[in-house]
Structure formats: structure tokens, C-alpha cells
Motif scaffolding. Structure first.
Motif, PDB file in Angstrom:
ATOM      1  N   ARG A  22     -23.158   0.367  -0.582  1.00 12.93           N
ATOM      2  CA  ARG A  22     -22.082   1.076  -1.280  1.00 12.93           C
ATOM      3  C   ARG A  22     -21.135   1.756  -0.289  1.00 12.93           C
ATOM      4  N   VAL A  23     -20.621   0.974   0.651  1.00 12.27           N
ATOM      5  CA  VAL A  23     -19.664   1.480   1.631  1.00 12.27           C
ATOM      6  C   VAL A  23     -18.389   0.649   1.539  1.00 12.27           C
ATOM      7  N   LEU A  24     -17.257   1.314   1.453  1.00 14.06           N
ATOM      8  CA  LEU A  24     -15.969   0.637   1.334  1.00 14.06           C
ATOM      9  C   LEU A  24     -15.012   1.231   2.353  1.00 14.06           C
ATOM     10  N   GLU A  25     -14.351   0.353   3.107  1.00 14.77           N
ATOM     11  CA  GLU A  25     -13.330   0.792   4.051  1.00 14.77           C
ATOM     12  C   GLU A  25     -11.978   0.278   3.579  1.00 14.77           C
ATOM     13  N   SER A  26     -11.022   1.183   3.464  1.00 11.68           N
ATOM     14  CA  SER A  26      -9.697   0.809   2.982  1.00 11.68           C
ATOM     15  C   SER A  26      -8.897   0.122   4.075  1.00 11.68           C
ATOM     16  N   ASP A  27      -7.910  -0.644   3.650  1.00 12.90           N
ATOM     17  CA  ASP A  27      -6.933  -1.184   4.585  1.00 12.90           C
ATOM     18  C   ASP A  27      -5.987  -0.046   4.961  1.00 12.90           C
ATOM     19  N   TRP A  28      -4.978  -0.346   5.763  1.00 10.48           N
ATOM     20  CA  TRP A  28      -4.027   0.685   6.173  1.00 10.48           C
ATOM     21  C   TRP A  28      -3.268   1.231   4.969  1.00 10.48           C
ATOM     22  N   ILE A  29      -3.199   2.543   4.906  1.00 11.22           N
ATOM     23  CA  ILE A  29      -2.437   3.233   3.863  1.00 11.22           C
ATOM     24  C   ILE A  29      -1.250   3.885   4.555  1.00 11.22           C
ATOM     25  N   THR A  30      -0.047   3.573   4.103  1.00  8.94           N
ATOM     26  CA  THR A  30       1.154   4.078   4.772  1.00  8.94           C
ATOM     27  C   THR A  30       1.909   5.032   3.869  1.00  8.94           C
ATOM     28  N   ASN A  32     -11.363   1.008  -8.962  1.00  4.37           N
ATOM     29  CA  ASN A  32     -10.204   1.061  -9.842  1.00  4.37           C
ATOM     30  C   ASN A  32      -9.166   2.059  -9.354  1.00  4.37           C
ATOM     31  N   PHE A  33      -9.633   3.161  -8.771  1.00  2.00           N
ATOM     32  CA  PHE A  33      -8.705   4.150  -8.233  1.00  2.00           C
ATOM     33  C   PHE A  33      -7.867   3.539  -7.115  1.00  2.00           C
ATOM     34  N   LEU A  34      -8.520   2.883  -6.150  1.00  2.00           N
ATOM     35  CA  LEU A  34      -7.784   2.276  -5.040  1.00  2.00           C
ATOM     36  C   LEU A  34      -6.824   1.201  -5.535  1.00  2.00           C
ATOM     37  N   ALA A  35      -7.278   0.400  -6.498  1.00  2.00           N
ATOM     38  CA  ALA A  35      -6.417  -0.650  -7.041  1.00  2.00           C
ATOM     39  C   ALA A  35      -5.195  -0.048  -7.734  1.00  2.00           C
ATOM     40  N   SER A  36      -5.403   1.065  -8.449  1.00  2.00           N
ATOM     41  CA  SER A  36      -4.290   1.706  -9.155  1.00  2.00           C
ATOM     42  C   SER A  36      -3.257   2.258  -8.185  1.00  2.00           C
ATOM     43  N   ARG A  37      -3.664   2.553  -6.951  1.00  2.00           N
ATOM     44  CA  ARG A  37      -2.735   3.069  -5.929  1.00  2.00           C
ATOM     45  C   ARG A  37      -2.212   1.953  -5.030  1.00  2.00           C
ATOM     46  N   GLY A  38      -2.624   0.713  -5.306  1.00  2.00           N
ATOM     47  CA  GLY A  38      -2.163  -0.396  -4.492  1.00  2.00           C
ATOM     48  C   GLY A  38      -2.775  -0.419  -3.110  1.00  2.00           C
ATOM     49  N   VAL A  39      -4.001   0.105  -2.974  1.00  2.00           N
ATOM     50  CA  VAL A  39      -4.668   0.160  -1.676  1.00  2.00           C
ATOM     51  C   VAL A  39      -5.642  -1.006  -1.553  1.00  2.00           C
ATOM     52  N   ALA A  40      -5.467  -1.828  -0.545  1.00  2.39           N
ATOM     53  CA  ALA A  40      -6.334  -2.988  -0.343  1.00  2.39           C
ATOM     54  C   ALA A  40      -7.650  -2.567   0.314  1.00  2.39           C
ATOM     55  N   VAL A  41      -8.660  -3.417   0.152  1.00  3.53           N
ATOM     56  CA  VAL A  41      -9.979  -3.179   0.732  1.00  3.53           C
ATOM     57  C   VAL A  41     -10.124  -4.034   1.979  1.00  3.53           C
ATOM     58  N   SER A  67     -11.128  12.547  -7.404  1.00  4.55           N
ATOM     59  CA  SER A  67     -11.727  13.382  -8.453  1.00  4.55           C
ATOM     60  C   SER A  67     -10.805  13.504  -9.661  1.00  4.55           C
ATOM     61  N   LEU A  68      -9.521  13.625  -9.416  1.00  2.00           N
ATOM     62  CA  LEU A  68      -8.560  13.673 -10.523  1.00  2.00           C
ATOM     63  C   LEU A  68      -8.642  12.392 -11.350  1.00  2.00           C
ATOM     64  N   TYR A  69      -8.732  11.263 -10.657  1.00  2.00           N
ATOM     65  CA  TYR A  69      -8.818   9.976 -11.351  1.00  2.00           C
ATOM     66  C   TYR A  69     -10.120   9.863 -12.134  1.00  2.00           C
ATOM     67  N   VAL A  70     -11.246  10.263 -11.504  1.00  2.00           N
ATOM     68  CA  VAL A  70     -12.543  10.208 -12.181  1.00  2.00           C
ATOM     69  C   VAL A  70     -12.546  11.082 -13.420  1.00  2.00           C
ATOM     70  N   ASP A  71     -12.010  12.295 -13.289  1.00  2.00           N
ATOM     71  CA  ASP A  71     -11.970  13.213 -14.431  1.00  2.00           C
ATOM     72  C   ASP A  71     -11.147  12.630 -15.574  1.00  2.00           C
ATOM     73  N   LYS A  72     -10.030  12.015 -15.240  1.00  2.00           N
ATOM     74  CA  LYS A  72      -9.176  11.404 -16.271  1.00  2.00           C
ATOM     75  C   LYS A  72      -9.899  10.266 -16.984  1.00  2.00           C
ATOM     76  N   THR A 126       0.834  -1.199   0.000  1.00  2.00           N
ATOM     77  CA  THR A 126       0.000   0.000   0.000  1.00  2.00           C
ATOM     78  C   THR A 126       0.864   1.243   0.000  1.00  2.00           C
ATOM     79  N   ARG A 127       0.448   2.204  -0.808  1.00  2.00           N
ATOM     80  CA  ARG A 127       1.149   3.487  -0.868  1.00  2.00           C
ATOM     81  C   ARG A 127       0.183   4.614  -0.570  1.00  2.00           C
ATOM     82  N   LEU A 128       0.727   5.697  -0.229  1.00  2.00           N
ATOM     83  CA  LEU A 128      -0.083   6.868   0.085  1.00  2.00           C
ATOM     84  C   LEU A 128      -0.741   7.424  -1.152  1.00  2.00           C
ATOM     85  N   LEU A 129      -2.017   7.744  -1.082  1.00  2.00           N
ATOM     86  CA  LEU A 129      -2.677   8.451  -2.167  1.00  2.00           C
ATOM     87  C   LEU A 129      -1.998   9.801  -2.299  1.00  2.00           C
TER      88      LEU A 129
END
Length: 373
Positions: free
Chosen positions: A148-156, A131-140, A230-235, A11-14
Motif C-alpha cells: 500500500r505505497v503510492l508515489e505520485s508523478d511530478w506535481i507542478t 480517487n483523490f489524486l485522479a480528481s486533481r489530475g495527478v498521475a501515479v 482529509s477534506l476529500y475523504v470527509d466529503k 498535473t495540477r497542484l493539490l
């Protein structure tokens, strides 16, 4: 797609999520948001001197119009001195056209409006979030599909953040978890993405900083996270529009809403507008001015040579060189009329319209043009 194995993802920081403009060169978390000077001014006491009237003079009359009333107790409840956060404010950016930001006490929400009546904006934003979280390597960590609720794993965060946030340094590290919630507003054809910070750990030089977060700091982290979504959605939306714009428009000869000969595109106004602007230069038209709100494109035509037509693989047409007006008008949600007028706003001869239709079809919709031969 999302199973227990995803918890092992690196996991990486957004981007900017936990940057929060930390001031380098300070020790503790609290010092990083303080001004770099002392706070002796807080010890200054006001020592008013009584108004003295010289002897043999009459004291002036005093009015109470400008008497400053005493401060109420709640007026002094704000941060002062070292408690004031001097870092630049974090602001929600309306990056996606038609989006609108809302900020709560500790959380933030971005509303995305559907661009078409049949667009399922709620499902699109939900999918893009995955897809945004997956692209940043963030686990669920937790997922509630029904609500429609999602909680991320630890982001370091670690020294890698330095390349993304100029205010961050490798001595400071965060571990955070976020809750993302999709809120549907069907009556307004929009969906909201709400972000909350649900877990936070801060370390300075490896030591845990136990300074509690204020509501402002929690909202600050959420703002930076949501801006990156939002940046990811716009892209992604722009990429999708570009893909649609490169597809054929199903161009046909027909009549506009006024019964005038026109080229009828089986596509909405926005897509047709972009494609027409792309292909006009191929047909010898130079775009000189555009007014999208009016559906107007002002052009100048110079007849290409025979070699140029051949090189482009397009059929030549007969049109006098000069200035023209290309007018677009939406007839239905997925049908747009295109008319060509001369400089005096008169419709071009229908015979010329037919000739240009063949060439325009080749440029806009090559497969359809070949099938019609």
C-alpha cells in the motif's frame, strides 16, 4: 485503471499543497520566508557597567539565587535573524470525525478510525487516495499494491494557484513528488495515511532556486497535502452517509430493550437518527431540541390538515397536539429502537404507535410500506 498512459495526465497542484504561504514581492526562496526588516539587532553588543558603590557606604551583599547560567552550545543552534521562517505555521486538521494527526521530523500521518466493526477502513482510505489524486489530475509514478505505497508523478504549480492560495504569485513555481503510505492498525480498528515529500524543485522567475529544504519546510508541504486528502475523504464519507440515510430503514413494529412497544429500524443508530430527524417534520412534528448522546428528540405535534396529508401522500393518524419525546436506542450494531413518549415521559398508547407506524414507514421506507399492504 492506472497504466502508463496516466503519466501523460495534466498535473495540477493539490489545493494548498505547495502554497506554503509564500510572501509576495520577494526575490529568492529564502527572502520569501524572511521578515521584511533588517537584522541589525544581531550586531548589538551588551556592555554591562560595573556596580559602583559610593564612598563611605558599605557594598551590599550579593546572592547567587538569580544568577543566569551561561547558555549551552546546543541552545544557540536554532534559527536566528534571516534564518527564522516568519510564515504562518501549517497545522494538520482533524477534519474527519475520529481522526488523529501525528507529525514526524519530515513527514506527517493522519489516522482514520473505523466507524463500524465490519468497516474495512484501510481499503476505503486506499481507494479514496486513488480517487483523490485522479480528481486533481495527478498521475501515479510508482505503485506497490502489496505494501500500500503510492508515489505520485511530478506535481507542478503555476499562476493557477493564485486563485487557491492568496500568498502565492505567478513568479514562483514548484515541482514536487510525494509518497503516500497506508499503515494498518487492526488492533485499534484504524488506518493511517502517511505522506512524505520525496522530490522538490523550486523556480523563481524561471530560475532554479537551489536553497535546500529544512525538515520544517518538508513537513510543512506534507501537512498541506494531507489536509487536502482529509477534506476529500470527509466529503466522500458524508456523501456516502447521506446516500445510506436516504435509503429505507426496514422499519418494523416490535419491542425495545425494556419490552415496550416500539418501531424497530434495521439500521445503526447514526443512520436512524439522521433519517428520523429528516422525516419528523413531514408527519407534523416540529423538532424543538435534540440530544444525540442521549438519543432524545423533543418535538411538538400539530395535526396536519386532510389536504396536507393528501399532498404528502401519507396516511393520517390520530394523535393529540402537544409536546412529545422521541427516544432512540441502539439494540444491536444494526438495529435501533424508536419509542414515542408524551411530555410526562409516559409511553404513548400502543394503538397510536401502530397508527403512526404505517405513516412513518411510508415516509422512511416507501417501498417496504407498499409491499406490506
Amino acid at each position: 485503471m492506472l497504466d502508463n498512459k496516466t503519466k501523460g495526465w495534466p498535473t495540477r497542484l493539490l489545493l494548498g499543497m505547495v502554497g506554503a504561504g509564500m510572501l509576495a514581492g520577494c526575490g529568492s526562496m529564502a527572502e520569501r520566508k524572511q521578515a521584511n526588516r533588517d537584522f541589525d539587532y544581531r550586531d548589538v553588543k551588551l556592555s554591562p557597567a560595573p556596580f559602583k558603590v559610593p564612598q563611605n557606604l558599605t557594598a551590599p551583599a550579593f546572592a547567587n539565587d538569580y544568577v543566569i547560567p551561561p547558555l549551552k552550545a546546543e541552545a544557540t543552534a536554532g534559527a536566528v535573524g534571516p534564518e527564522v521562517d516568519v510564515r504562518p505555521p501549517a497545522q494538520l486538521l482533524n477534519i474527519v470525525p475520529g481522526s488523529r494527526a501525528e507529525t514526524g521530523k519530515q513527514d506527517v500521518t493522519m489516522w482514520y478510525t473505523a466507524r463500524a466493526a465490519d468497516q474495512k477502513i484501510e481499503s476505503e482510505i486506499w481507494s479514496m487516495l486513488f480517487n483523490f489524486l485522479a480528481s486533481r489530475g495527478v498521475a501515479v509514478a510508482n505503485l506497490d499494491l502489496q505494501n500500500r505505497v503510492l508515489e505520485s508523478d511530478w506535481i507542478t504549480s503555476n499562476s493557477m494557484i493564485t486563485a487557491w492560495d492568496p500568498d502565492a504569485d505567478e513568479e514562483f513555481q514548484l515541482r514536487q513528488r510525494y509518497r503516500f503510505t497506508i499503515v494498518n492498525d487492526a488492533s485499534r480498528h484504524r488506518a493511517g495515511l502517511n505522506v512524505q515529500l520525496i522530490a522538490h524543485e523550486a523556480y523563481v522567475d524561471g530560475d532554479r532556486d537551489t536553497t535546500p529544504l529544512t525538515d520544517l519546510e518538508r513537513r510543512r508541504y506534507c501537512v498541506r497535502a494531507l489536509n487536502q486528502v482529509s477534506l476529500y475523504v470527509d466529503k466522500q464519507l458524508k456523501a456516502r452517509q447521506q446516500q445510506v440515510a436516504q435509503q429505507g430503514l426496514g422499519l418494523r413494529l416490535g419491542f425495545d430493550g425494556n419490552g415496550q412497544p416500539a418501531w424497530i429500524a434495521q439500521s445503526n443508530f447514526d443512520t436512524t437518527w439522521k433519517r428520523v430527524l429528516q422525516v419528523l417534520p413531514q408527519l407534523g412534528f416540529t423538532v424543538q431540541n435534540t440530544q444525540q448522546a442521549l438519543g432524545l428528540i423533543e418535538v411538538k405535534y400539530n395535526d396536519p390538515s386532510a389536504d396536507e396529508w393528501k399532498k404528502k401522500g401519507l396516511t393520517p393518524f390520530q394523535l393529540d397536539s402537544g409536546k412529545y419525546r422521541v427516544q432512540l436506542g441502539e439494540m444491536e450494531p444494526k438495529k435501533t429502537a424508536i419509542t414515542l413518549l408524551d411530555e410526562d415521559k409516559k409511553l404513548v398508547n400502543s394503538n397510536v404507535i401502530s397508527q403512526i407506524y404505517i405513516t412513518l414507514s411510508q415516509a422512511l421506507d416507501p417501498q417496504a410500506a407498499q409491499g406490506g399492504k
